[in-house]
Design an enzyme around this catalytic site. Structure first.
Site, PDB file in Angstrom:
ATOM      1  N   GLU A 129       0.823  -1.217   0.000  1.00 42.89           N
ATOM      2  CA  GLU A 129       0.000   0.000   0.000  1.00 42.89           C
ATOM      3  C   GLU A 129       0.854   1.264   0.000  1.00 42.89           C
ATOM      4  OE1 GLU A 129      -3.623   2.283   2.387  1.00 42.89           O
ATOM      5  OE2 GLU A 129      -2.547   0.656   3.374  1.00 42.89           O
ATOM      6  N   GLU A 159     -11.808   3.065   6.182  1.00 48.24           N
ATOM      7  CA  GLU A 159     -10.667   3.521   6.978  1.00 48.24           C
ATOM      8  C   GLU A 159     -10.716   5.046   7.132  1.00 48.24           C
ATOM      9  OE1 GLU A 159      -5.964   2.349   7.459  1.00 48.24           O
ATOM     10  OE2 GLU A 159      -6.750   2.643   5.447  1.00 48.24           O
TER      11      GLU A 159
END
Length: 295
Positions: free
Chosen positions: A141, A234
């Site tokens: 990521e 998130e």
């Protein structure tokens, strides 16, 4: 596609999180990458008893955790940490490990690009070998430039994945994409079949639907590339301490069960401890925004 969520954004018992997200239509959880916090047997039972599953976990690459560290011992300890998270995901019958390779919050390098590249590739390869043993996929990521100097764009994450294995993938996050990519949708297309995970928060990092991102177009682009994994919530709500606060009751004034390390992590992300009502509302709003688009 299905709706998932992280749980590191608020310190609360996992039972509370699971029961809340079940109520709003979430299908899975991407659990905090802290294996010492969880008894995997009990956690797996909790999830199954509530009709939930573990999608995976995200590495909390904090403090001394850094696969690109100059110090060899530090890199070795970081590899061991990632392996422990991979093992936890496997024991929870999860599929994905979202890997943030370098320390979150570290924005200056330790060495030359060539040296750091060798270190991070070698370390990630070692982690990947363990991932294959335990049957978990790794997704690298990229974060925005204010959280890491090393991987900020999809192309950079793909470069590391390519150096590791054709079976190593990437995870993209709409919030970071909005900051770092010239075109969000082209970045998703660039990831293509290597996109293993997708994190969601709006441009202001509130819940999806509370900013200006075009979620219908984002989901349509994910469909275009054949993505069929999780959209993992998130949000990291920025706290307003001025009279202009939109949500004056968002900060928890009597926190419980929060370690100093977890509190620092949340605060370092520009947030604070959130009240249960505010947190639940953010979970609900994300579900109301995303679920109609993916069903």
């Amino acid at each position: 596609m299905h709706l998932s969520t992280h749980n590191w954004m608020r310190a609360e018992p996992l039972e509370t999180t699971v029961r809340r997200i079940k109520q709003y239509g979430y299908s899975s959880i991407e659990i905090s990458g802290e294996p010492t916090q969880y008894n995997t047997k009990d956690t797996l039972k909790l999830l199954k008893d509530n009709g939930m599953r573990c999608w995976g976990a995200v590495t909390l690459t904090l403090g001394e955790r850094n696969l690109a560290a100059k110090d060899e011992g530090q890199r070795a300890r970081s590899v061991d940490y990632v392996k422990s998270v991979l093992t936890m995901v496997s024991e929870l019958e999860g599929e994905i490990l979202t890997l943030v390779p370098a320390t979150v919050g570290k924005v200056t390098p330790d060495a030359t690009p060539e040296e750091e590249w060798k270190w991070v590739v070698d370390a990630t390869r070692e982690c990947f070998a363990h991932a294959q043993k335990v049957g978990v996929r790794i997704a690298v990521e990229p974060l925005n430039r204010f959280e890491t100097y090393l991987f900020n764009r999809c192309a950079q994450a793909l470069a590391l994945a390519d150096a590791v294995s054709p079976d190593c993938g990437v995870c993209l996050d709409a919030y970071h994409l909005n900051m770092e990519e010239s075109n969000i949708y082209d970045a998703i297309r660039l990831a293509g079949k290597r996109l293993f995970d997708f994190h969601i928060a709006d441009n202001n990092r509130f819940a999806a639907g509370l900013g200006h991102l075009d979620w219908a177009k984002i989901v349509a682009t994910l469909r275009e590339i054949g993505y069929d994994g999780a959209l993992t919530n998130e949000f990291v709500a920025p706290v307003d301490r001025t009279p202009a606060a939109i949500y004056p009751d968002m900060v928890e004034k009597n926190p419980v069960d929060i370690s100093p390390e977890q509190l620092k992590f949340i605060q370092d992300h520009g947030s604070s401890l959130l009240t249960e009502k505010f947190y639940a509302d953010q979970m609900r709003i994300t579900a109301e925004t995303i679920l109609p688009l993916i069903k």
